[in-house]
Enzyme design. Structure first.
Site, PDB file in Angstrom:
ATOM      1  N   PHE A   1       0.885  -1.231  -0.050  1.00 37.80           N
ATOM      2  CA  PHE A   1       0.093  -0.007   0.100  1.00 37.80           C
ATOM      3  C   PHE A   1       0.881   1.369   0.040  1.00 37.80           C
ATOM      4  CE2 PHE A   1       0.788   0.015   4.543  1.00 37.80           C
ATOM      5  CZ  PHE A   1       0.795   1.297   5.187  1.00 37.80           C
ATOM      6  N   LYS A   2       2.131   1.100   0.448  1.00 36.28           N
ATOM      7  CA  LYS A   2       3.176   2.211   0.574  1.00 36.28           C
ATOM      8  C   LYS A   2       3.553   2.878  -1.016  1.00 36.28           C
ATOM      9  CE  LYS A   2       4.326   0.823   4.884  1.00 36.28           C
ATOM     10  NZ  LYS A   2       5.337   0.008   5.855  1.00 36.28           N
ATOM     11  N   ASP A   3       3.031   1.965  -1.938  1.00 39.42           N
ATOM     12  CA  ASP A   3       3.376   2.387  -3.302  1.00 39.42           C
ATOM     13  C   ASP A   3       2.589   3.701  -3.419  1.00 39.42           C
ATOM     14  OD1 ASP A   3       5.049   0.507  -4.364  1.00 39.42           O
ATOM     15  OD2 ASP A   3       3.623  -1.016  -4.656  1.00 39.42           O
TER      16      ASP A   3
ATOM     17  N   THR B   1       7.941  -1.186   3.306  1.00 41.85           N
ATOM     18  CA  THR B   1       8.311   0.117   3.137  1.00 41.85           C
ATOM     19  C   THR B   1      10.031   0.398   2.386  1.00 41.85           C
ATOM     20  OG1 THR B   1       7.422   0.922   4.912  1.00 41.85           O
ATOM     21  CG2 THR B   1       9.244   2.378   4.116  1.00 41.85           C
TER      22      THR B   1
END
Length: 379
Positions: free
Chosen positions: A107-109, A142
């Site tokens: 989701f950190k994309d 991350t």
């Protein structure tokens, strides 16, 4: 829009300065001076890239809107396979916001594909030509997301630190095999907390800063301590609400629940601290992904006690204390935890899922730390 440090409210910077620097000189986090109110109905008519540009521009007011429009268009297009912010039906009125459609399946994309563009533009806005060295501590996802986002970005180098044995094998291989002439990955003996603490110490070491300055290098971060990491993540909450509207599942103005799986409070900080000012949310629930108790128990300005309490409560320690500091600043400003922050006695608070286990943990903690008021809040 200006930003101030959580540890020195007189330290005020622009959005470009906040993103380029990452962490304030005294160790505080940069937070916005106010939360803009937007036309939610109009935003809900936009596709994801246009929505992202509109939301981000409310905070990054020293960036040109043309730049943000192009940056979000190139970020959330083909790389996300047309499913940026996709809301998938699960059962009844329950939906899953699928945030794994980015290039590294993290989701950190959503933040780390856009953040490098924001950093390069921030340096341009500030007429800065030095090399930027990005330091990142990671427990797995991350690291790869940051490496993928920053690889071969001109004027930037990135170093990622992860705990030996503290990531999945897939995550380790993702990081170790990252291509790019400007990337480096290091294994740290210890846990994520050790890696994060080491990175923070480097940021706070003036001697290191001076040595790097001699080589025309400045430090920055891609962790949740950087506003450029947080602001892009606000967007997918809007996108979820918009999709419910378009599908006729809710009427405009209806309230919704967001249940956020989180380890170190970065995502829940975004949702509670910022989205709440824009959308009507019935409740934002934090569901820790580590057994029954949230892995971040915190006392105001005392991370060491938080770590000890975390061990007493038999939880996994992934403490992103700076993010909690940021979240507390927002809640304090809005009177949400005034009772916890006031008074002369120390207070510790945590969040839990399982009431029986929580009561057992609370009893343990009270026996071990009788001088502290310990509050466990149901999530």
């Amino acid at each position: 829009m200006k930003f101030f440090s959580t540890r020195d409210h007189d330290h005020i910077v622009t959005a470009s300065q906040a993103i380029a620097q990452g962490l304030s000189d005294e160790g505080g986090l940069f937070v916005p001076e106010r939360f803009p109110q937007v036309d939610v109905r109009a935003l809900c008519q936009l596709d994801y890239p246009t929505l992202a540009a509109a939301v981000v521009s409310e905070y990054l007011t020293d960036y040109s809107k043309d730049f943000l429009a192009e940056a979000t268009r190139t970020t959330y297009g083909e790389a996300f396979g047309g499913k940026a912010g996709y809301l998938a039906p699960v059962e009844g009125d329950t939906y899953a916001l699928e945030l794994w459609h980015g290039p590294t399946c993290a989701f950190k994309d959503y933040a780390l594909q856009l953040m490098p563009k924001l950093l390069v533009e921030a340096k341009k806005n500030l007429s800065r030509t030095e090399k930027t060295l990005i330091l990142v501590a990671t427990s797995g996802d991350t690291g790869k997301a940051a490496l993928d986002g920053y690889h071969d970005i001109p004027g930037v180098e990135i170093a990622v630190f992860y705990p030996t044995g503290g990531t999945s094998e897939i995550q380790r291989l993702q990081m170790a095999t990252q291509e790019g002439a400007n990337v480096a990955v290091y294994a740290v003996r210890g846990n994520f907390d050790d890696a994060q603490t080491g990175v923070k110490r480097v940021f706070g070491d003036k001697a290191i800063a001076a040595k790097l300055a001699e080589r025309n290098i400045r430090l920055s971060s891609a962790n949740s301590i950087n506003w450029g990491r947080l602001v892009p993540q606000i967007v997918y909450y809007f996108a979820a609400y918009a999709q419910l509207l378009k599908a006729g599942k809710i009427a405009f103005g209806d309230e919704v629940d967001f249940c956020v799986p989180t380890g170190n409070f970065g995502d829940i900080s975004v949702s509670t601290g910022y989205v709440y000012t824009h959308l009507k949310l019935d409740e934002i629930k934090d569901r820790p992904d580590t057994k029954h108790l949230i892995d971040c128990i915190h006392r105001h300005d005392d991370a060491s006690l938080a770590r000890r309490l975390s061990n007493v409560l038999e939880t996994v320690t992934i403490p992103e204390y700076p993010v909690l500091e940021e979240l507390k600043q927002f809640l304090k400003d809005n009177g949400a935890i005034g009772s916890l922050m006031s008074g002369s006695g120390p207070t510790t608070y945590g969040l839990y899922q399982d009431e029986i286990l929580a009561r057992m943990a609370l009893k343990k903690a009270q026996e071990r730390y009788p001088d502290y008021d310990i509050i466990l809040c149901r999530t």
